[in-house]
Design an enzyme around this catalytic site. Structure first.
Site, PDB file in Angstrom:
ATOM      1  N   THR A 168      41.649 -39.508   4.093  1.00 45.93           N
ATOM      2  CA  THR A 168      41.254 -39.230   2.710  1.00 45.93           C
ATOM      3  C   THR A 168      40.131 -38.198   2.694  1.00 45.93           C
ATOM      4  O   THR A 168      40.162 -37.226   1.926  1.00 45.93           O
ATOM      5  CB  THR A 168      40.787 -40.525   2.019  1.00 45.93           C
ATOM      6  OG1 THR A 168      41.859 -41.466   2.029  1.00 45.93           O
ATOM      7  CG2 THR A 168      40.369 -40.260   0.582  1.00 45.93           C
ATOM      8  N   GLN A 172      46.890 -40.750  -0.836  1.00 47.79           N
ATOM      9  CA  GLN A 172      45.561 -40.151  -0.934  1.00 47.79           C
ATOM     10  C   GLN A 172      45.626 -38.637  -0.727  1.00 47.79           C
ATOM     11  O   GLN A 172      46.094 -38.165   0.305  1.00 47.79           O
ATOM     12  CB  GLN A 172      44.607 -40.753   0.095  1.00 47.79           C
ATOM     13  CG  GLN A 172      44.371 -42.238  -0.078  1.00 47.79           C
ATOM     14  CD  GLN A 172      45.234 -43.077   0.829  1.00 47.79           C
ATOM     15  OE1 GLN A 172      46.437 -42.855   0.901  1.00 47.79           O
ATOM     16  NE2 GLN A 172      44.638 -44.038   1.517  1.00 47.79           N
ATOM     17  N   GLN A 177      46.575 -39.453  -6.676  1.00 47.76           N
ATOM     18  CA  GLN A 177      45.731 -40.508  -6.119  1.00 47.76           C
ATOM     19  C   GLN A 177      44.506 -39.881  -5.443  1.00 47.76           C
ATOM     20  O   GLN A 177      44.623 -38.944  -4.660  1.00 47.76           O
ATOM     21  CB  GLN A 177      46.509 -41.346  -5.098  1.00 47.76           C
ATOM     22  CG  GLN A 177      45.704 -42.502  -4.510  1.00 47.76           C
ATOM     23  CD  GLN A 177      46.543 -43.433  -3.640  1.00 47.76           C
ATOM     24  OE1 GLN A 177      47.765 -43.429  -3.724  1.00 47.76           O
ATOM     25  NE2 GLN A 177      45.887 -44.221  -2.825  1.00 47.76           N
ATOM     26  N   ASP A 178      43.310 -40.414  -5.790  1.00 44.51           N
ATOM     27  CA  ASP A 178      42.047 -39.983  -5.161  1.00 44.51           C
ATOM     28  C   ASP A 178      41.703 -38.527  -5.459  1.00 44.51           C
ATOM     29  O   ASP A 178      41.349 -37.762  -4.567  1.00 44.51           O
ATOM     30  CB  ASP A 178      42.091 -40.200  -3.649  1.00 44.51           C
ATOM     31  CG  ASP A 178      42.116 -41.666  -3.263  1.00 44.51           C
ATOM     32  OD1 ASP A 178      42.071 -42.513  -4.166  1.00 44.51           O
ATOM     33  OD2 ASP A 178      42.182 -41.966  -2.065  1.00 44.51           O
ATOM     34  N   ASP A 219      42.944 -44.729  -8.529  1.00 40.67           N
ATOM     35  CA  ASP A 219      41.589 -44.620  -7.967  1.00 40.67           C
ATOM     36  C   ASP A 219      41.098 -43.173  -7.981  1.00 40.67           C
ATOM     37  O   ASP A 219      40.470 -42.696  -7.033  1.00 40.67           O
ATOM     38  CB  ASP A 219      41.542 -45.139  -6.527  1.00 40.67           C
ATOM     39  CG  ASP A 219      42.061 -46.561  -6.395  1.00 40.67           C
ATOM     40  OD1 ASP A 219      42.036 -47.301  -7.394  1.00 40.67           O
ATOM     41  OD2 ASP A 219      42.494 -46.930  -5.288  1.00 40.67           O
ATOM     42  N   ARG A 228      38.764 -50.737 -10.115  1.00 40.35           N
ATOM     43  CA  ARG A 228      38.922 -51.889  -9.235  1.00 40.35           C
ATOM     44  C   ARG A 228      37.938 -51.725  -8.073  1.00 40.35           C
ATOM     45  O   ARG A 228      37.565 -50.601  -7.711  1.00 40.35           O
ATOM     46  CB  ARG A 228      40.356 -52.024  -8.726  1.00 40.35           C
ATOM     47  CG  ARG A 228      40.891 -50.826  -7.955  1.00 40.35           C
ATOM     48  CD  ARG A 228      42.291 -51.093  -7.443  1.00 40.35           C
ATOM     49  NE  ARG A 228      42.835 -49.972  -6.679  1.00 40.35           N
ATOM     50  CZ  ARG A 228      43.826 -50.082  -5.811  1.00 40.35           C
ATOM     51  NH1 ARG A 228      44.389 -51.267  -5.581  1.00 40.35           N
ATOM     52  NH2 ARG A 228      44.274 -49.015  -5.168  1.00 40.35           N
ATOM     53  N   TRP A 234      36.702 -51.194  -4.691  1.00 40.87           N
ATOM     54  CA  TRP A 234      37.086 -50.750  -3.352  1.00 40.87           C
ATOM     55  C   TRP A 234      36.200 -51.405  -2.301  1.00 40.87           C
ATOM     56  O   TRP A 234      36.644 -51.699  -1.198  1.00 40.87           O
ATOM     57  CB  TRP A 234      36.975 -49.224  -3.283  1.00 40.87           C
ATOM     58  CG  TRP A 234      37.439 -48.623  -2.000  1.00 40.87           C
ATOM     59  CD1 TRP A 234      38.280 -49.171  -1.070  1.00 40.87           C
ATOM     60  CD2 TRP A 234      37.110 -47.321  -1.499  1.00 40.87           C
ATOM     61  NE1 TRP A 234      38.483 -48.301  -0.029  1.00 40.87           N
ATOM     62  CE2 TRP A 234      37.780 -47.158  -0.261  1.00 40.87           C
ATOM     63  CE3 TRP A 234      36.319 -46.278  -1.974  1.00 40.87           C
ATOM     64  CZ2 TRP A 234      37.672 -45.994   0.494  1.00 40.87           C
ATOM     65  CZ3 TRP A 234      36.222 -45.119  -1.218  1.00 40.87           C
ATOM     66  CH2 TRP A 234      36.888 -44.982  -0.007  1.00 40.87           C
TER      67      TRP A 234
END
Length: 515
Positions: A284, A314, A336-337, A358, A421, A423
């Site tokens: 990531t 990611q 994502q990310d 996220d 959420r 992590w």
């Protein structure tokens, strides 16, 4: 009959403590045990300090903190050296990718600890907390890279040292400094044409004015790539301004130097794009199209994209660990990310963030103000806007989203959308006076896994508006708060959370310091 046993006890006590060999170094085992008992990891504390001479006296708390800093820096320096030496032991490209991240992250850890002990610059309590928080985050990021790629083996020693525990101990002992007293002890230079009293110059019709380098793909500037313009920046030479003309720049940007200002022609006009991803073999951390590590960064008027797509998991557009960094009128586009706010203090004003899962995440102390947060259609029909990664209760980090707008980028029929959420164990995120569209699920927040972190996180909402803002059916977790106090909400504004009044106005970027 009681006199002799008491005397004998005293003699034994002195033999064990008073005559400890460590006394000649200016402290005793009594002092070490007493102070270490107040830390989260007392055994590590005692074991390390007891074997280190010349730490000086430990009569007062500042003495003990200084001793902790000395041994932490020593241990971190050794760990950095060990990390570099493990390169030949990488068995495959995945291990090498994670190892490459760790080499950089351990170097940054040593750098941040060094900043707290620099004898030429006074370090405030808040600065120390910020830089030690970043140092600890770096080590967690290193570890995460191996975990997410499912590799380890010979690399496991990277994750098995005392540095994280020592950093946690120092954070705990140093905690409590008022952020409002913060004044940066190092100054970032701004070009004369950027004045707090004249913000219109940030929107000048002649963005090339005052630029040290001009990037243009057609050859009309001083450089044709952003990377080459960055390479021309001289370390320690003051603010370096790079104007990037309209165009799509397919290159990976890595900003290492301090005092860099990258300015484009506007969102959607100056575009930096890449496509690295987890599925493509990157960590990531290593998947970012643009990475910013140099402190005091300014960015205005450009788009950063990661085009890997929703199926590649990611895939970071921007990763930032620049302390006292500002992004103004920028757009970050991914799935994502998307926006990786890795560490240190960051401020985002009038920016757009697009993503699915996220997509605002990391462990910086970051405030997003007057931004647009756009949820895209995800592959698994569940959207989570944030995933904050505070691993230690004494880290002064979190995500604050103030006066923003949360909306759908496209039709999201049947998609469950959540504000965030956890992590990590002490995840901390707040939404203040933000418009929440009807896409937000009534529960508001989503668990990470079972009951993980539900009692230790801090999630808050304060005076939000819009069809998705009702808190009537929100989660009932111990760590979730419907904030009703302006004083409580005010802790997460730029003026308090990132001490923005001391540095943001100097950039010329507009900012509301309070609620």
């Amino acid at each position: 009959m009681t006199a002799f046993p008491l005397a004998a006890t005293f003699i034994i006590y002195c033999l064990f403590f008073c005559l400890s060999p460590d006394e000649v170094h200016g402290y005793t085992m009594i002092e070490i045990r007493s102070w270490c008992s107040q830390t989260p990891h007392p055994d590590t504390c005692v074991n390390v300090l007891a074997n280190k001479p010349n730490l000086g006296p430990m009569k007062q708390k500042p003495d003990f903190i200084n001793a902790l800093l000395k041994v932490t820096l020593e241990q971190a320096t050794d760990a950095e050296s060990n990390t570099k030496g493990l390169g030949p032991k990488c068995r495959n490209n995945l291990e090498k990718a994670a190892w490459n991240d760790c080499v950089q992250l351990y170097a940054y850890t040593v750098e941040r600890i060094n900043m707290t002990v620099d004898p030429h610059k006074k370090c405030s309590q808040v600065e120390m907390q910020t830089w030690l928080s970043a140092a600890l985050t770096n080590l967690e990021t290193c570890k995460s890279g191996f975990e997410e790629l499912g590799v380890g083996g010979a690399m496991l020693p990277l994750m098995n040292n005392n540095v994280s525990s020592l950093l946690s101990n120092t954070l705990a002992m140093n905690n409590g400094g008022p952020s409002t007293s913060f004044e940066p002890n190092y100054e970032y230079d701004f070009p004369t044409w950027v004045k707090p009293s004249d913000r219109k110059l940030l929107q000048s019709s002649n963005p090339a004015s005052g630029a040290n380098a001009i990037v243009a793909q057609d050859g009309s500037g001083t450089h044709t790539t952003i990377a080459s313009a960055l390479a021309s920046a001289k370390s320690g030479g003051g603010r370096y301004v790079i104007y990037v003309k309209a165009g799509t720049y397919n290159e990976y940007i890595d900003v290492k130097a301090n005092n860099i200002f990258i300015r484009g022609d506007g969102i959607g006009k100056t575009v930096i794009t890449g496509s690295k991803s987890y599925v493509g073999g990157s960590t990531t951390y290593g998947s970012s199209t643009m990475g910013v590590d140099g402190d005091g960064f300014m960015g205005q008027g450009f788009t950063v994209r990661n085009t890997a797509g929703p199926q590649k998991q990611q895939a970071v557009a921007l990763r930032c660990s620049s302390d006292l960094s500002v992004f103004y009128q920028c757009s970050f586009e991914g799935y994502q990310d998307t926006l990786y706010i890795s560490s240190n203090r960051q401020f985002y004003q009038q920016c757009n963030i697009y993503g699915t899962v996220d997509f605002i995440f990391g462990n910086a102390a970051a405030v997003l103000q007057n931004c647009n947060i756009y949820a895209r259609d995800p592959p698994n029909k569940t959207i989570t806007l944030t995933a904050q990664a505070r691993t230690d209760p004494n880290q002064n980090t979190g995500i604050s989203i103030q006066n923003c707008r949360v909306m759908a980028a496209s039709n999201l029929n049947g998609v469950k959308t959540y504000l965030g959420r956890p992590w990590r164990q002490y995840s901390r995120t707040v939404f203040l006076k933000t418009y929440l569209d009807g896409i937000v699920n009534p529960a508001g927040w989503l668990p990470w896994s079972g009951n993980f972190a539900l009692n230790t996180l801090y999630y808050g909402e304060y005076m939000n508006t819009g069809p998705g803002s009702s808190t009537a059916d929100r989660v009932k977790w111990k760590g979730y708060h419907v904030i009703t106090s302006a004083a409580e909400a005010g802790k997460f504004t730029p003026g308090n959370f990132i001490a923005g009044g001391s540095w943001i106005p100097k950039t010329g970027v507009p900012c509301t310091l309070g609620l």
